[in-house]
Enzyme design. Structure first.
Site, mmCIF file in Angstrom:
data_model
loop_
_atom_site.group_PDB
_atom_site.id
_atom_site.type_symbol
_atom_site.label_atom_id
_atom_site.label_comp_id
_atom_site.label_asym_id
_atom_site.label_seq_id
_atom_site.Cartn_x
_atom_site.Cartn_y
_atom_site.Cartn_z
ATOM 1 N N ASP A 11 -3.548 7.905 8.391
ATOM 2 C CA ASP A 11 -4.736 7.159 8.798
ATOM 3 C C ASP A 11 -4.457 6.105 9.866
ATOM 4 O OD1 ASP A 11 -3.316 5.338 7.341
ATOM 5 O OD2 ASP A 11 -4.788 5.101 5.734
ATOM 6 N N SER B 30 0.808 -1.221 0.000
ATOM 7 C CA SER B 30 0.000 0.000 0.000
ATOM 8 C C SER B 30 0.842 1.272 0.000
ATOM 9 C CB SER B 30 -0.938 0.011 1.209
ATOM 10 O OG SER B 30 -0.222 -0.153 2.412
ATOM 11 N N HIS C 168 -0.783 4.472 7.345
ATOM 12 C CA HIS C 168 0.042 5.023 6.273
ATOM 13 C C HIS C 168 0.495 6.440 6.603
ATOM 14 C CE1 HIS C 168 -2.823 2.073 4.483
ATOM 15 N NE2 HIS C 168 -1.685 1.596 3.998
#
Length: 378
Positions: free
Chosen positions: A347, A38, A350
């Site tokens: 968040d 991610s 990340h």
């Protein structure tokens, strides 16, 4: 490796080192390819619409993308990722996700996808961790995606053709980081950190084999990022709490998780050194995520942040971490802080665009790659 040895390794990670290729002077790249999870996914998780992915598509909802793009792009940040800053600095377009239909991949692509692991899904199944979320695109799957792209970007030539190898020799490869989701699959679903540590050599060996596969295809400039100090991230602090204050460092981070990252990084550097010796005409760069972010955690104000990496900018529930699984960023009830650029964590999982910018700068011009990716002004 005992804790004293781990501490010594941590001190050695003061700067990223380059396993250097003699004679490398011109670092102008015409193309860039990215692999990983991610931290480097530019949209594959949204394009690759499996049932499991639908659980993750909070990344396609506001306020993701608010800082730079003004709308969600399926990047796991408020704006650009490290790979975006690298591309822009090198004069390249932002990398399209490799699964995007009709995209032009001649100047690069990102194979990275949310949930990617180093270890194959079948291996995770064999140890009782075969949950669908980890089946998005393991490392070897991403390498196959890359192989599938090669004929279209090499003018129809086979990957073994000389013109394709020449093309790849003008490309920058960013390979990783890998390993974070392997540990997530383990520690979030029943294994202890010590048990997860037993699989670190498997993870590192797998990453090294991936680097070697790229070399055999024709890659000559490969940046391999290490693990992050995940013990400072809200998601881990929320799901793996301890009643023992001794398990936390003075900055509120979980020591055992950070030591796991340090252990992986030490093994990874050793394996990359072995590859460099075997392929002296190739430049293999170890990119040091850990030291840079660890310094941001310890001295946020020095880097322009009002908070460290622990509290999330975007989330719900407030508290020390501002993180709730059922009201995480992009879900109903979650809101973003007013100034994401003042925060390190976007968040709870990340990084903010502001951190990604600093990381990219540290890799491009130092000191977290030595020598840096850009060896002179372009």
């Amino acid at each position: 490796m005992d804790r004293r040895a781990l501490g010594a390794v941590g001190l050695l990670l003061v700067s990223c080192f380059l396993l250097a290729r003699a004679g490398t002077g011109d670092s102008r790249f015409e193309v860039m390819f990215n692999f990983g999870d991610s931290l480097g996914d530019t949209g594959n998780i949204c394009v690759n619409k499996s049932a499991a992915n639908q659980l993750l598509l909070t990344f396609a909802q506001p306020p993701y993308g608010m800082t730079y793009f003004g709308h969600p792009t399926c990047r796991c940040s408020d704006g650009r990722l490290v790979v975006d800053f690298l591309a822009q600095e090198l004069g390249l377009p932002l990398l399209p996700p490799s699964k995007q239909d009709g995209a032009d991949f001649r100047r690069g692509a990102s194979m990275a996808i949310v949930g990617a692991t180093a270890l194959d899904f079948e291996f995770l199944k064999s140890i009782g961790l075969g949950y669908p979320v980890w089946n998005n695109g393991a490392m070897n799957v991403q390498i196959q995606w890359f192989r599938d792209l090669l004929p279209s970007i090499c003018g129809g030539a086979a990957p073994e053709a000389q013109n394709c190898k020449d093309y790849l020799a003008r490309s920058l490869f960013v390979f990783g980081p890998f390993g974070g989701n392997d540990y997530n699959a383990m520690v979030f679903f029943g294994l202890t950190v010590d048990q997860a540590r037993n699989y670190t050599p498997n993870i590192v060996d797998t990453v090294a084999s991936g680097v070697e596969q790229l070399i055999q295809l024709g890659a000559v400039d490969i940046v391999v990022p290490g693990a992050l100090p995940v013990g400072c991230f809200a998601v881990y602090l929320t799901f793996l709490p301890s009643d023992d204050p001794a398990d936390y460092d003075e900055y509120g981070c979980l020591k055992a998780l950070n030591e796991l990252s340090i252990y992986q990084n030490s093994l990874l550097q050793s394996r990359l050194a072995g590859l460099q010796a075997r392929y002296p005409s190739v430049r293999i760069v170890y990119a040091d995520y850990y030291t840079h972010i660890d310094r941001m955690v310890r001295r946020p104000a020095r880097f322009g942040f009002s908070t460290g990496a622990v509290p999330a900018c975007c989330g719900a529930g407030g508290g020390r971490y501002n993180f709730e699984l059922d009201a995480r960023c992009g879900m109903k009830g979650a809101t973003a802080c007013r100034e994401p650029s003042w925060h390190e964590s976007w968040d709870g999982v990340h990084l903010t665009e502001a951190v990604n910018r600093l990381v990219a700068e540290g890799w491009l011009r130092g000191p977290y790659c030595h020598p840096p990716i850009v060896t002179h002004d372009q």
